[in-house]
Design a protein around this motif. Structure first.
Motif, mmCIF file in Angstrom:
data_model
loop_
_atom_site.group_PDB
_atom_site.id
_atom_site.type_symbol
_atom_site.label_atom_id
_atom_site.label_comp_id
_atom_site.label_asym_id
_atom_site.label_seq_id
_atom_site.Cartn_x
_atom_site.Cartn_y
_atom_site.Cartn_z
ATOM 1 N N MET A 94 -23.764 9.687 -31.965
ATOM 2 C CA MET A 94 -23.466 8.629 -31.010
ATOM 3 C C MET A 94 -24.606 8.525 -29.995
ATOM 4 S SD MET A 94 -20.378 7.593 -31.939
ATOM 5 C CE MET A 94 -19.595 6.834 -30.517
ATOM 6 N N SER A 95 -24.706 7.390 -29.304
ATOM 7 C CA SER A 95 -25.780 7.198 -28.337
ATOM 8 C C SER A 95 -25.605 8.158 -27.164
ATOM 9 C CB SER A 95 -25.785 5.752 -27.846
ATOM 10 O OG SER A 95 -24.539 5.426 -27.296
ATOM 11 N N LYS A 96 -26.722 8.600 -26.613
ATOM 12 C CA LYS A 96 -26.720 9.600 -25.550
ATOM 13 C C LYS A 96 -26.436 8.939 -24.214
ATOM 14 C CE LYS A 96 -27.471 13.935 -24.372
ATOM 15 N NZ LYS A 96 -26.641 15.018 -24.906
ATOM 16 N N THR A 97 -25.413 9.397 -23.500
ATOM 17 C CA THR A 97 -25.102 8.903 -22.166
ATOM 18 C C THR A 97 -24.849 10.113 -21.279
ATOM 19 O OG1 THR A 97 -22.706 8.819 -22.352
ATOM 20 C CG2 THR A 97 -23.923 6.956 -23.271
ATOM 21 N N ASP A 98 -24.633 9.854 -19.970
ATOM 22 C CA ASP A 98 -24.319 10.957 -19.056
ATOM 23 C C ASP A 98 -22.820 11.048 -18.781
ATOM 24 O OD1 ASP A 98 -23.947 8.687 -17.603
ATOM 25 O OD2 ASP A 98 -25.363 9.189 -16.000
ATOM 26 N N LEU A 99 -22.005 10.312 -19.550
ATOM 27 C CA LEU A 99 -20.568 10.270 -19.300
ATOM 28 C C LEU A 99 -19.895 11.609 -19.557
ATOM 29 C CD1 LEU A 99 -19.645 6.805 -20.881
ATOM 30 C CD2 LEU A 99 -19.880 7.357 -18.456
ATOM 31 N N PHE A 100 -20.456 12.392 -20.471
ATOM 32 C CA PHE A 100 -19.785 13.622 -20.877
ATOM 33 C C PHE A 100 -20.555 14.883 -20.461
ATOM 34 C CE2 PHE A 100 -18.934 10.269 -24.004
ATOM 35 C CZ PHE A 100 -17.559 10.117 -23.796
ATOM 36 N N ASP A 101 -21.469 14.727 -19.504
ATOM 37 C CA ASP A 101 -22.302 15.862 -19.115
ATOM 38 C C ASP A 101 -21.490 17.028 -18.552
ATOM 39 O OD1 ASP A 101 -24.496 14.564 -19.976
ATOM 40 O OD2 ASP A 101 -25.305 14.042 -17.996
ATOM 41 N N GLU A 102 -20.371 16.720 -17.903
ATOM 42 C CA GLU A 102 -19.583 17.801 -17.285
ATOM 43 C C GLU A 102 -18.753 18.583 -18.306
ATOM 44 O OE1 GLU A 102 -15.950 16.262 -15.081
ATOM 45 O OE2 GLU A 102 -17.190 14.449 -15.192
ATOM 46 N N PHE A 103 -18.711 18.095 -19.546
ATOM 47 C CA PHE A 103 -17.960 18.790 -20.587
ATOM 48 C C PHE A 103 -18.913 19.639 -21.428
ATOM 49 C CE2 PHE A 103 -15.611 14.878 -19.705
ATOM 50 C CZ PHE A 103 -14.345 15.386 -19.439
ATOM 51 N N PRO A 104 -18.502 20.828 -21.797
ATOM 52 C CA PRO A 104 -19.377 21.680 -22.631
ATOM 53 C C PRO A 104 -19.473 21.131 -24.053
ATOM 54 C CG PRO A 104 -17.223 22.693 -22.383
ATOM 55 C CD PRO A 104 -17.225 21.490 -21.470
ATOM 56 N N ASP A 105 -20.624 21.356 -24.692
ATOM 57 C CA ASP A 105 -20.780 20.979 -26.095
ATOM 58 C C ASP A 105 -19.870 21.851 -26.960
ATOM 59 O OD1 ASP A 105 -22.660 19.079 -25.514
ATOM 60 O OD2 ASP A 105 -24.370 20.424 -25.798
ATOM 61 N N VAL A 106 -19.314 21.238 -27.990
ATOM 62 C CA VAL A 106 -18.457 21.965 -28.925
ATOM 63 C C VAL A 106 -19.087 21.862 -30.312
ATOM 64 C CG1 VAL A 106 -16.151 22.186 -29.920
ATOM 65 C CG2 VAL A 106 -16.425 21.379 -27.556
ATOM 66 N N SER A 107 -19.381 23.002 -30.905
ATOM 67 C CA SER A 107 -20.026 23.015 -32.211
ATOM 68 C C SER A 107 -19.018 22.704 -33.314
ATOM 69 C CB SER A 107 -20.662 24.382 -32.479
ATOM 70 O OG SER A 107 -19.659 25.362 -32.648
ATOM 71 N N ALA A 108 -19.546 22.361 -34.480
ATOM 72 C CA ALA A 108 -18.677 22.109 -35.631
ATOM 73 C C ALA A 108 -17.877 23.363 -35.979
ATOM 74 C CB ALA A 108 -19.525 21.662 -36.818
ATOM 75 N N LYS A 109 -18.496 24.534 -35.836
ATOM 76 C CA LYS A 109 -17.817 25.792 -36.129
ATOM 77 C C LYS A 109 -16.619 25.993 -35.212
ATOM 78 C CE LYS A 109 -18.619 30.770 -36.582
ATOM 79 N NZ LYS A 109 -19.620 31.859 -36.461
ATOM 80 N N GLN A 110 -16.802 25.668 -33.913
ATOM 81 C CA GLN A 110 -15.705 25.828 -32.958
ATOM 82 C C GLN A 110 -14.553 24.850 -33.263
ATOM 83 O OE1 GLN A 110 -18.455 25.359 -29.586
ATOM 84 N NE2 GLN A 110 -17.529 27.211 -28.710
ATOM 85 N N TRP A 111 -14.919 23.614 -33.609
ATOM 86 C CA TRP A 111 -13.893 22.638 -33.974
ATOM 87 C C TRP A 111 -13.091 23.132 -35.182
ATOM 88 C CZ3 TRP A 111 -11.716 19.185 -31.224
ATOM 89 C CH2 TRP A 111 -12.430 18.402 -30.302
ATOM 90 N N LYS A 112 -13.800 23.630 -36.168
ATOM 91 C CA LYS A 112 -13.135 24.074 -37.395
ATOM 92 C C LYS A 112 -12.221 25.262 -37.110
ATOM 93 C CE LYS A 112 -14.024 25.187 -42.238
ATOM 94 N NZ LYS A 112 -15.043 25.332 -43.306
ATOM 95 N N GLN A 113 -12.662 26.172 -36.246
ATOM 96 C CA GLN A 113 -11.833 27.323 -35.899
ATOM 97 C C GLN A 113 -10.555 26.883 -35.201
ATOM 98 O OE1 GLN A 113 -14.643 29.599 -33.593
ATOM 99 N NE2 GLN A 113 -15.262 30.863 -35.352
ATOM 100 N N LYS A 114 -10.680 25.900 -34.310
ATOM 101 C CA LYS A 114 -9.507 25.394 -33.591
ATOM 102 C C LYS A 114 -8.530 24.719 -34.559
ATOM 103 C CE LYS A 114 -6.800 23.764 -30.366
ATOM 104 N NZ LYS A 114 -5.716 24.629 -29.840
ATOM 105 N N ILE A 115 -9.073 23.917 -35.480
ATOM 106 C CA ILE A 115 -8.222 23.242 -36.462
ATOM 107 C C ILE A 115 -7.538 24.264 -37.360
ATOM 108 C CG2 ILE A 115 -8.265 21.712 -38.471
ATOM 109 C CD1 ILE A 115 -10.595 20.226 -37.082
ATOM 110 N N GLN A 116 -8.287 25.273 -37.794
ATOM 111 C CA GLN A 116 -7.728 26.305 -38.677
ATOM 112 C C GLN A 116 -6.583 27.039 -37.977
ATOM 113 O OE1 GLN A 116 -9.014 27.167 -42.123
ATOM 114 N NE2 GLN A 116 -6.851 27.720 -41.909
ATOM 115 N N PHE A 117 -6.740 27.288 -36.684
ATOM 116 C CA PHE A 117 -5.681 27.943 -35.910
ATOM 117 C C PHE A 117 -4.430 27.072 -35.859
ATOM 118 C CE2 PHE A 117 -3.481 28.577 -31.852
ATOM 119 C CZ PHE A 117 -3.176 29.925 -31.925
ATOM 120 N N ASP A 118 -4.618 25.765 -35.646
ATOM 121 C CA ASP A 118 -3.486 24.848 -35.537
ATOM 122 C C ASP A 118 -2.789 24.623 -36.875
ATOM 123 O OD1 ASP A 118 -3.906 24.559 -32.848
ATOM 124 O OD2 ASP A 118 -5.042 22.688 -33.022
ATOM 125 N N LEU A 119 -3.477 24.889 -37.966
ATOM 126 C CA LEU A 119 -2.876 24.718 -39.283
ATOM 127 C C LEU A 119 -1.866 25.813 -39.610
ATOM 128 C CD1 LEU A 119 -5.947 23.585 -41.435
ATOM 129 C CD2 LEU A 119 -3.921 22.235 -40.885
#
Length: 461
Positions: A1-26
């Motif tokens: 997605m295009s780079k903006t400053d809208l989400f600067d206050e939020f930490p980056d989330v890696s694909a690995k972290q997303w997958k771990q969270k989804i796996q936990f919720d499953l």
């Protein structure tokens, strides 16, 4: 997605972290079994995509402000009647005209009488191959300031009919003569990919066969030196119901064409005329066809088609009629004028999912294209029947998914209305027509998924 400053206050989330969270919720369910599905093209679709999915992959952007036009089909059986229809549809919002020219004696002066051609986009489908009538059209259009696409496709005729217009040598001889008539405003060659989609090819096959199809023309004219650079070409593409995949398919087609022509030292963008697929359209519960075509036209716009020509909801079983055509045209006008889709091709750019799909489709299609070329080229594959066999295998796989209900068609193989009656409303025969005759290759036949179901229902009415 295009780079903006809208989400600067939020930490980056890696694909690995997303997958771990989804796996936990499953709660113990397997991630791949539960959420990853495989498309007919062999692409594994994940539940989420992020910036990591678009790293180190090529992207292709359309020029800023790229617009699309609303197309209208015109059958020129009678030049006076066709002229009257053109004048009418231009008043009602059509911006491009797609003419079917059935005979060599068409009176183009009558056809275009009282029509201001300046700025119009014109497409032609000739049901014959002859130099003189096409030359007359080119002469008539000269200095009219219209952009014309003659879409001459002798290989497309071969794939659909099973025979050349005349024979291989004579068809290529006439094609060479016709191509020499081209100008900066009049492109001659076309490649019809819609046949591959409507006959059941998956998207990788559609792109690879379309590219190999086009490469036959590039090879011919490079060897004969009959045409100098640039080398304009018009692709006709049928758009199916897999929304995001179809966006990616059209984007991938442009990328593949640019990649191919760069090998020839040619830098000419292609033009794309998009139409909805016939393969998923149905006879029963026919109003659902309007929903299908709306989605397909949106995919065409977001993918970057130059002209979109809609299919009337009743096109399968009714002759051309003002009501069906008005509804089809107004679907496009609503998208363009009220849905803010006027310059919407920019919207899909940068989407992690679409960009990833585009790259995967392009890479798979390029690999298949190279395989076709390494074994003799597209015409040789048609002669051997290998293209037809691969399309048949793909079509049968898709048909099986439809038959067992995995591929859902509302009103046809799910949520049927048993009160529907169609037998007395058929003006056209909506099924595959058989005409035994001698052909030099096995033709590629368009067939809708719902034909067998519909024939049974008609018999049971």
């Amino acid at each position: 997605m295009s780079k903006t400053d809208l989400f600067d206050e939020f930490p980056d989330v890696s694909a690995k972290q997303w997958k771990q969270k989804i796996q936990f919720d499953l709660k113990g369910a397997d991630y791949n079994d539960a959420l990853v599905w495989e498309s007919l093209e062999g692409i594994n679709v994940k539940p989420f995509y992020n910036a990591e999915d678009t790293q180190n992959i090529p992207t292709f952007s359309l020029p800023k402000g790229h617009d699309w036009s609303v197309g209208q089909l015109i059958y020129v059986g009678d030049a006076k009647k066709a002229n009257k229809k053109v004048l009418d549809v231009l008043q009602k919002g059509s911006e491009s005209l797609i003419f079917t020219i059935p005979t060599e004696d068409t009176d183009f002066a009558t056809l275009f009488s009282d029509i201001n051609l300046e700025g119009l986009e014109l497409y032609f489908n000739f049901e014959f191959l002859a130099v003189e009538p096409i030359q007359k059209l080119v002469q008539f259009l000269s200095n009219k300031k219209a952009k014309a696409h003659l879409c001459i496709d002798i290989i497309g005729h071969l794939t659909n009919d099973g025979n050349w217009h005349l024979n291989l040598d004579k068809d290529h001889e006439l094609l060479t003569e016709i191509v020499s008539l081209g100008t900066s405003d009049i492109s001659i060659l076309g490649v019809d990919l819609s046949l591959y989609q409507n006959s059941g090819s998956n998207m990788v096959q559609q792109l690879a066969y379309g590219l190999a199809h086009a490469n036959e023309y590039l090879n011919h004219f490079t060897i004969s030196s009959a045409v100098k650079k640039p080398f304009p070409i018009t692709f006709k593409v049928a758009v199916g119901g897999n929304y995001f995949f179809e966006i990616a398919k059209i984007k991938a087609l442009r990328w593949l064409w640019n990649s191919l022509t760069s090998e020839y030292g040619i830098n000419t963008p292609c033009s794309i005329l998009a139409v909805p697929s016939k393969r998923n359209k149905t006879l029963y519960d026919y109003n659902v066809n309007m929903l299908r075509t709306t989605s397909e036209c949106m995919s065409a716009v977001l993918g970057g088609a130059d002209t979109v020509c809609n299919l009337a909801y009743d096109a399968l079983y009714h002759k051309d009629n003002e009501f069906g055509e008005r509804i089809a045209r107004n679907q496009l006008l609503l998208l363009k004028e009220e849905g803010y889709f006027k310059e919407a091709s920019q919207i899909a750019e940068g989407s992690y999912y679409v960009e990833s799909l585009t790259n995967q489709l392009a890479e798979k299609a390029l690999a298949l294209f190279k395989q076709i070329e390494a074994t003799g080229g597209f015409l040789d594959a048609l002669k051997k029947g290998s293209i037809q066999q691969k399309i048949k295998e793909s079509a049968e796989k898709e048909q099986q998914l439809f038959d067992d209900g995995t591929l859902v068609s509302l009103g046809t193989n799910k949520y049927l209305n048993p009160q529907d009656r169609m037998k007395d409303d058929l003006e056209l025969y909506p099924f595959v027509k058989t005409k035994p005759r001698k052909t030099i290759i096995t033709p590629i036949i368009e067939k809708r998924l719902s034909e067998a179901v519909e024939q049974k229902r008609l018999n049971d009415e």
